[in-house]
Scaffold this active site. Structure first.
Site, PDB file in Angstrom:
ATOM      1  N   LYS A  33      42.613  36.062  38.279  1.00 48.53           N
ATOM      2  CA  LYS A  33      41.394  36.431  38.720  1.00 48.53           C
ATOM      3  C   LYS A  33      40.213  36.864  38.060  1.00 48.53           C
ATOM      4  O   LYS A  33      39.057  36.695  37.930  1.00 48.53           O
ATOM      5  CB  LYS A  33      41.162  37.058  40.140  1.00 48.53           C
ATOM      6  CG  LYS A  33      41.955  36.222  41.350  1.00 48.53           C
ATOM      7  CD  LYS A  33      41.408  34.919  41.302  1.00 48.53           C
ATOM      8  CE  LYS A  33      42.027  34.224  42.805  1.00 48.53           C
ATOM      9  NZ  LYS A  33      41.422  32.885  42.899  1.00 48.53           N
ATOM     10  N   SER A  72      38.479  37.192  43.095  1.00 52.90           N
ATOM     11  CA  SER A  72      38.999  38.191  43.863  1.00 52.90           C
ATOM     12  C   SER A  72      38.666  39.638  43.396  1.00 52.90           C
ATOM     13  O   SER A  72      38.471  39.685  42.142  1.00 52.90           O
ATOM     14  CB  SER A  72      40.438  38.025  44.107  1.00 52.90           C
ATOM     15  OG  SER A  72      41.032  39.265  44.872  1.00 52.90           O
ATOM     16  N   TYR A 117      48.549  37.620  39.807  1.00 51.91           N
ATOM     17  CA  TYR A 117      47.357  37.125  40.421  1.00 51.91           C
ATOM     18  C   TYR A 117      45.996  37.932  39.830  1.00 51.91           C
ATOM     19  O   TYR A 117      45.106  37.410  39.660  1.00 51.91           O
ATOM     20  CB  TYR A 117      47.372  37.686  41.849  1.00 51.91           C
ATOM     21  CG  TYR A 117      46.490  37.176  42.879  1.00 51.91           C
ATOM     22  CD1 TYR A 117      46.217  35.860  43.467  1.00 51.91           C
ATOM     23  CD2 TYR A 117      45.266  38.129  43.131  1.00 51.91           C
ATOM     24  CE1 TYR A 117      45.187  35.588  44.045  1.00 51.91           C
ATOM     25  CE2 TYR A 117      44.252  37.715  43.873  1.00 51.91           C
ATOM     26  CZ  TYR A 117      44.397  36.488  44.718  1.00 51.91           C
ATOM     27  OH  TYR A 117      43.416  36.013  45.328  1.00 51.91           O
TER      28      TYR A 117
END
Ligand SMILES: NC(=O)c1ccc[n+]([C@@H]2O[C@H](COP(=O)([O-])OP(=O)(O)OC[C@H]3O[C@@H](n4cnc5c(N)ncnc54)[C@H](O)[C@@H]3O)[C@@H](O)[C@H]2O)c1
Length: 294
Positions: free
Chosen positions: A164, A146, A160
């Site tokens: 990533k 991402s 998160y």
């Protein structure tokens, strides 16, 4: 190089929904045999039924990428059904559901997201790469990262972003090691976008397994896609959506071209890359993070 996709086999984790589903559809449209793997059995069944009805050769295997045994069973199932696996998309991912400051995130938030987003990729590589190297036919691995973490972090979502960033790093190392081996297997890192995507990611918390249960109730509701839109608008972003079909089309192009970076053209992304690189090169403190501090 994997030029001719028809008749080849692809395995996609997180394949019941969103980007994974779109990749499965696109691979099937290219004439590939597709194995969709997902932990949410009913949504996997519905997706497989729908694609089968459209005439695609699709198989679903309920898989939990946090468990190595489960990913090995996925490989065994795929090989038993179709023989050699040529394309592996390590795509399953969740948002962590963490709130507050980085030092306040629950350990179960970290564990869940790291287990799915990072260990899921590691499990995929360990379970499939020996098989892909052994059968010797052209292949490709796509890992879904991402921009958030894979390029620079949104500071309000440390968990998160950390997962990533890891996916990007694993992919870079994988790419170079395959190149050094002169293996006919490409590797790519996928940055879905360049805009927002309408997928199930914002609802991932609904399927959070008990083993990663939150330790205390949230003090704020989970951010919806509308909340995220609002945050982006406040940060000055002209909010738009990228269709998941567009992401899947880029993946197919990158496999054929053996491109590593599946990074759609975007001025905003380029500015982020530049700002982070400049900060490091000039040894300047990271002012670029303030953009998304909200
Ligand atoms: N939606 C976005 O804006 C966006 C942006 C950048 C990256 N991504 C990444 O794209 C990937 C796909 O997400 P999406 O947006 O399509 O969301 P999604 O929720 O629609 O799809 C993710 C799928 O992964 C599955 N999954 C979750 N835990 C799993 C597990 N333990 N084992 C197997 N499957 C599991 C879910 O059930 C779901 O079907 C994720 O890695 C996500 O982090 C999404």
């Amino acid at each position: 190089v994997l030029q001719e996709l028809a008749g080849k086999t692809a395995v996609v984790t997180g394949g019941a929904s969103g980007i994974g589903r779109a990749m499965g559809v696109r691979f099937a449209q290219e004439g590939m045999r597709v194995v969709l793997a997902d932990v949410v059995a009913d949504s996997l069944d519905a997706t497989v039924a729908e694609l089968t009805e459209r005439g695609h050769d699709v198989t679903g295997v309920v898989t939990d990428v946090t468990k190595y045994d489960s990913v090995e069973a996925l490989r065994e199932g795929a090989v038993a059904t179709y023989g050699a696996v040529h394309v592996l998309c390590n795509n399953a991912g969740v948002g962590s559901g963490a709130e507050g400051h980085v030092w306040e995130h629950e350990l179960s938030d970290w564990r869940w997201a790291l287990d799915v987003n990072v260990w899921g990729v590691i499990h995929g590589l360990n379970a499939f790469l020996p098989h892909m190297l052994e059968h010797g036919e052209a292949g490709h691995v796509v890992n879904t990262s991402s921009g958030n973490g894979g390029i620079s972090p949104i500071p309000s979502t440390p968990v998160y972003a950390v997962t990533k960033a890891s996916v990007t790093m694993i992919s870079e190392c994988l790419y170079e090691q395959l190149r050094q081996l002169d293996a006919d297997i490409g590797a790519s890192v996928l940055y879905p976008g360049p805009n927002m995507l309408r997928t199930g990611l914002y609802e991932a918390w609904r399927h959070r397994p008990d083993e990663y249960a939150k330790e205390r109730p949230r003090t704020t509701p989970y951010a919806t896609i509308e909340d995220v839109e609002e945050m982006m608008r406040k940060a000055g972003v002209d909010v738009q959506y990228t269709p998941v079909e567009e992401v899947a089309a880029r993946v197919v192009d990158a496999i054929r071209a053996r491109d590593f970076w599946i990074l759609p053209p975007s001025e905003r992304t380029d500015e982020q890359i530049q700002a982070r690189a400049d900060s490091m090169l000039k040894r300047e403190n990271p002012a670029y993070l303030q953009v998304y501090a909200g």
